[in-house]
Design an enzyme around this catalytic site. Structure first.
Site, short mmCIF file in Angstrom:
data_model
loop_
_atom_site.label_atom_id
_atom_site.label_comp_id
_atom_site.label_asym_id
_atom_site.label_seq_id
_atom_site.Cartn_x
_atom_site.Cartn_y
_atom_site.Cartn_z
N LYS A 1 0.94 -0.97 -0.02
CA LYS A 1 -0.12 0.10 -0.05
C LYS A 1 0.89 1.18 -0.07
O LYS A 1 1.54 1.52 0.99
CB LYS A 1 -1.01 -0.17 1.35
CG LYS A 1 -1.79 1.14 1.48
CD LYS A 1 -2.75 1.00 2.63
CE LYS A 1 -3.42 2.27 3.11
NZ LYS A 1 -4.08 1.96 4.33
N GLY B 1 -3.78 9.61 1.83
CA GLY B 1 -4.86 9.88 2.94
C GLY B 1 -6.26 9.32 2.21
O GLY B 1 -7.37 10.14 2.51
N GLU C 1 -21.50 -11.96 13.83
CA GLU C 1 -20.98 -11.29 12.83
C GLU C 1 -19.82 -12.02 11.94
O GLU C 1 -19.65 -11.60 10.76
CB GLU C 1 -20.28 -10.01 13.67
CG GLU C 1 -21.34 -8.96 14.04
CD GLU C 1 -20.71 -7.89 14.88
OE1 GLU C 1 -21.30 -6.68 14.74
OE2 GLU C 1 -19.70 -8.10 15.47
N ASP D 1 -6.50 9.05 -9.36
CA ASP D 1 -6.44 9.42 -10.86
C ASP D 1 -5.96 8.38 -11.69
O ASP D 1 -5.40 7.35 -11.34
CB ASP D 1 -5.84 10.70 -10.79
CG ASP D 1 -4.33 10.58 -10.35
OD1 ASP D 1 -3.80 9.97 -11.10
OD2 ASP D 1 -3.92 11.22 -9.43
N MET E 1 0.57 8.45 0.84
CA MET E 1 1.25 9.67 0.46
C MET E 1 0.02 10.80 1.35
O MET E 1 -1.02 10.69 0.90
CB MET E 1 1.04 10.08 -0.99
CG MET E 1 1.89 11.30 -1.56
SD MET E 1 1.14 12.88 -0.76
CE MET E 1 2.43 13.78 -2.06
N ASN E 2 0.69 11.43 2.62
CA ASN E 2 -0.10 11.91 3.37
C ASN E 2 -0.31 13.35 3.74
O ASN E 2 -0.35 13.78 4.81
CB ASN E 2 -0.19 11.09 4.81
CG ASN E 2 -0.94 9.76 4.78
OD1 ASN E 2 -1.90 9.88 4.77
ND2 ASN E 2 -0.09 8.68 5.04
C1 DGJ Z 1 -3.47 7.39 5.79
C2 DGJ Z 1 -4.25 6.13 4.95
O1 DGJ Z 1 -5.30 6.44 4.11
C3 DGJ Z 1 -4.84 5.19 6.20
O2 DGJ Z 1 -5.54 4.06 5.41
C4 DGJ Z 1 -3.69 4.55 6.72
O3 DGJ Z 1 -2.82 3.91 6.02
C5 DGJ Z 1 -2.80 5.86 7.34
N1 DGJ Z 1 -2.76 6.75 6.18
C6 DGJ Z 1 -1.66 5.41 8.00
O4 DGJ Z 1 -0.64 6.58 8.47
#
Ligand code: DGJ
Length: 726
Positions: free
Chosen positions: A475, A527, A613, A533, A478-479
């Site tokens: 995964k 995030g 569940e 895109d 990029m935050n």
């Molecule tokens: C943002 C991602 O969208 C989340 O799913 C998670 O991986 C966090 N960052 C982790 O820092």
């Protein structure tokens, strides 16, 4: 099919249902003559009306002919500063400081196969594709502009790209270079965009074009949560099944601009391309710049067919092997369950609770590396945190595999924490002008991915991790948005290149990963959906749709996303209740129905679930796997609009129309609710269908009269109807 009338310089592109045409006229001006439903062709330039309009000037060579003005004619790629006062497609500045671009037709080439763009993502195809290249030139500046066209007939997709070459003998500064210009000889159009923010991405917004320029853009360095590089222009009356509509998407993951201009003469221009904000490229003699690809779909019959053509094109001509058709695993991710506080035994615990329920892949999210106990440290140090994971991945991964699951992990390669060994060793590797303290985002700085040595270092570190264990999924997160965009590696006059070079750098590392680990499944993320895109989809066949995992908010997010992007690209998970973003409680059934119209997975500690569940989860994963092809590859129909209807319903229909899955989620319940029938779409009107194994319902009745829905007794109830042709 590309048809060229050499004598009259007419270029006609036919797809299955649409026709696109341009013509170089007697003054070698490339005019756009038609784009719409498929028609026979011929020279359609007679559709262009001409009249003397005040303050619309005339090119020198037309003499006294005041009817001929670049300001009023529909242009295929608009000029700059020489009499067309509408949006310019291109702007460049030779050493004399002029900002004029007068582009005239000089020739064309028909090439077999679909063009590719070096270093940039682009749709691809087999021998059914051809490429038309139309050459324009500004002879005074010595600039050549090559317009590329790809035609994917069965998807009604027309792709465009632009290459600018400096053929003069001085340096020319490129200040703007749109990927697409599309002129319409009408102004009665609606403009639809997909906008939002972090945790609420891609809300559809629609309004009639008013005079002037209306635009959306990103200046954040990524395509952004806030606006998507995909827009629609359409008839005022257009809906899912009716009306002419035009989709325009940019295959690019950085700053972009999409602008529609309704002009003085009841016509309209659409531009889409790299945002001119903080953009310039100096081209020395012989150097070139390639603008990213734009892709158009025109649908004469509403948004539904347009979306399905984009979905088909993305699934078959953008997502690369081996994940084009390959089944993707149902996954469990530990983020919402643990955030940063976990250790190996907790992770194995979560995985062990998931494996017997049919979940196939365990994903270890943020927090496994360096000194990463909070979001204030560790980014850049891509070595396993031995305190949390003693013995490293060499020890953890076999334990996950023993459970019968594969293993994936989270990385955020573009970022660095100030509290990291990497930053202490190379502070200048972060974007930022040395005389100013950098702006932080989520307590982190952005690595300068425009620099090869930075990319090389990060790539080697990631490679070491990937080679250390059997890792089948990554995964790529990029935050934060880019700020302080200044590179220590470029001179002052080239700082305008950094935003774009950063994106090229991201693509470079992703391409290396793709080449070195062809079987690795990469899920994009910023995030959630901050970089959702088509550019990213070329490298990452699925993208985490949103950090908002609330099933009810997701209905709108996934609805908006579906206008352009297929179900198989939308990362969607079931998470715990009350939901972390909204506090809402929604049943496990409803959460499952919503998430399985995406790539499907869970993001919670299943040890906390009740036995009931757990049974539901077991049924969900089995159902999803049984109907995987239908859900992921089927034709997608939006049956209601969650922005205006409390009921959200959608359908996936197999290509042969023998099977369909209808999913629906109700809103809040009210007393004395009216009875309602849901009209289905996409079925074969000549066949009858069993629904959930029972009855015989004629397809035409289901589509015209509908399927009578029960009264819902609970807020946010769900239903799934599986239709099988008899
Ligand atoms: C943002 C991602 O969208 C989340 O799913 C998670 O991986 C966090 N960052 C982790 O820092």
């Amino acid at each position: 099919m590309i048809v060229i009338d050499q004598e009259n310089n007419v270029f006609t592109l036919h797809t299955q249902n649409t026709t696109y045409q341009m013509k170089a006229d007697q003054h070698r001006v490339l005019l756009h003559t038609y784009y719409g439903a498929r028609i026979g062709g011929g020279d359609l330039s007679y559709l262009i009306r001409r009249a003397d309009r005040g303050f619309s000037p005339n090119p020198n060579e037309v003499g006294d002919n005041r009817d001929y003005s670049l300001d009023t004619l529909p242009q295929e790629y608009s000029t700059c500063g020489v009499g067309d006062f509408r949006l310019s497609s291109i702007e460049f500045e030779p050493e004399d400081g002029s900002r004029l671009a007068d582009l005239r037709y000089v020739g064309y080439e028909l090439r077999p196969g679909k063009y590719a763009l070096e270093g940039l993502p682009a749709f691809f195809g087999g021998t059914e594709w051809e490429t038309l290249v139309v050459f324009l030139e500004d002879s005074a500046a010595g600039m050549s502009v090559e317009l590329f066209y790809g035609v994917l007939e069965d998807c009604d997709l027309i792709t465009r790209a632009v290459r600018v070459v400096n053929k003069g003998d001085g340096t020319v500064r490129l200040r703007r270079c749109a990927s697409l210009c599309l002129d319409f000889q009408r102004d009665d159009l609606d403009f639809i965009t997909f906008d939002g923010c972090h945790t609420l991405e891609r809300n559809r917004n629609r309004s009639p074009l008013r005079p002037g320029v209306q635009s959306i853009e990103s200046v954040r360095g990524t395509s952004s949560h806030h606006h998507n590089p995909f827009v629609i222009l359409c008839d005022h009356q257009a809906n899912e099944d009716y009306g002419l509509c035009y989709g325009a998407m940019l295959v690019y993951s950085g700053n972009f601009q999409a602008a529609a201009e309704r002009t003085q003469l009841e016509n309209n221009r659409l531009l889409i391309g790299v945002n001119p904000y903080h953009f310039c490229f100096d081209l020395a003699p012989g150097e070139s710049f390639t603008a990213p690809e734009a892709a158009l779909v025109c649908s004469p019959a509403g948004f539904g067919p347009m979306s399905r053509q984009y979905h088909r094109a993305i699934r078959n001509h953008l997502i690369r092997d081996p994940y084009q058709g390959r089944r993707r695993p149902v996954l469990i991710n530990n983020w919402e369950a643990t955030e940063f506080s976990f250790d190996a035994s907790k992770l194995v615990d979560i995985a062990a609770s998931a494996a017997p329920l049919g979940i196939e892949l365990f994903v270890m999210d943020d927090g496994w590396f360096g000194a990463r106990d909070t979001d204030r440290s560790g980014l850049g140090d891509w070595t396993v945190n031995q305190k949390k994971i003693p013995g490293g991945l060499e020890s953890l991964v076999p334990k996950i595999k023993e459970l019968g699951m594969s293993f994936g992990l989270w990385i955020e390669p573009e970022m660095v924490s100030e509290n990291s060994d990497l930053f202490r060793a190379h502070p200048d590797w972060a974007l930022g002008e040395p005389h100013r303290p950098q702006t932080r985002g989520r307590c982190q700085l952005v690595l300068d991915f425009s620099r090869k040595e930075v990319r090389d270092h990060i790539y080697t570190a990631i490679k070491t991790i990937l080679d250390s264990a059997d890792i089948t999924y990554v995964k790529w997160d990029m935050n934060r948005s880019l700020s302080d965009v200044w590179s220590a590696a470029l001179p002052a006059h080239r700082q305008g290149e950094v935003f774009h070079r950063y994106v090229l750098g991201v693509y470079d590392v992703l391409e290396r990963l793709h080449q070195d680990y062809p079987d690795l499944l990469i899920e994009g993320c910023s995030g959630g959906g901050g970089r959702f895109d088509a550019g990213m989809l070329y490298y990452t066949p699925q993208i985490w749709c949103s950090d908002n995992t609330d099933a009810i908010d997701r209905l709108r997010i996934q609805y908006g996303t579906s206008f352009c992007y297929p179900v198989s690209s939308m990362g969607a998970h079931v998470s715990a209740v009350p939901n972390g973003q909204t506090g809402r409680r929604v049943s496990m059934e409803t959460r499952g129905v919503v998430a399985m119209s995406g790539t499907f997975g869970y993001e919670m500690d299943l040890n906390q679930c009740t036995q009931e569940e757990r049974e539901t989860i077991r049924r969900q994963t089995a159902f999803f796997k049984e109907h995987y092809d239908l859900i992921q590859q089927g034709d997608y129909y939006r049956l209601t609009d969650p922005f205006t209807d409390s009921l959200t319903a959608w359908a996936q229909v197999s290509a042969d129309r023998r099977e369909a899955l209808i999913s629906l989620v109700s809103g809040t319940v009210h007393a004395a609710a009216p009875f309602r029938a849901l009209r289905l779409k996409g079925l074969d009107s000549a066949r009858s269908y069993q629904i959930n194994g029972e009855g015989s319902f004629p397809g035409d009745v289901l589509m015209e009269a509908g399927y009578p829905l029960p009264l819902f007794w609970d807020d946010y109830s769900c239903m799934q109807l599986y239709l099988q042709a008899l």
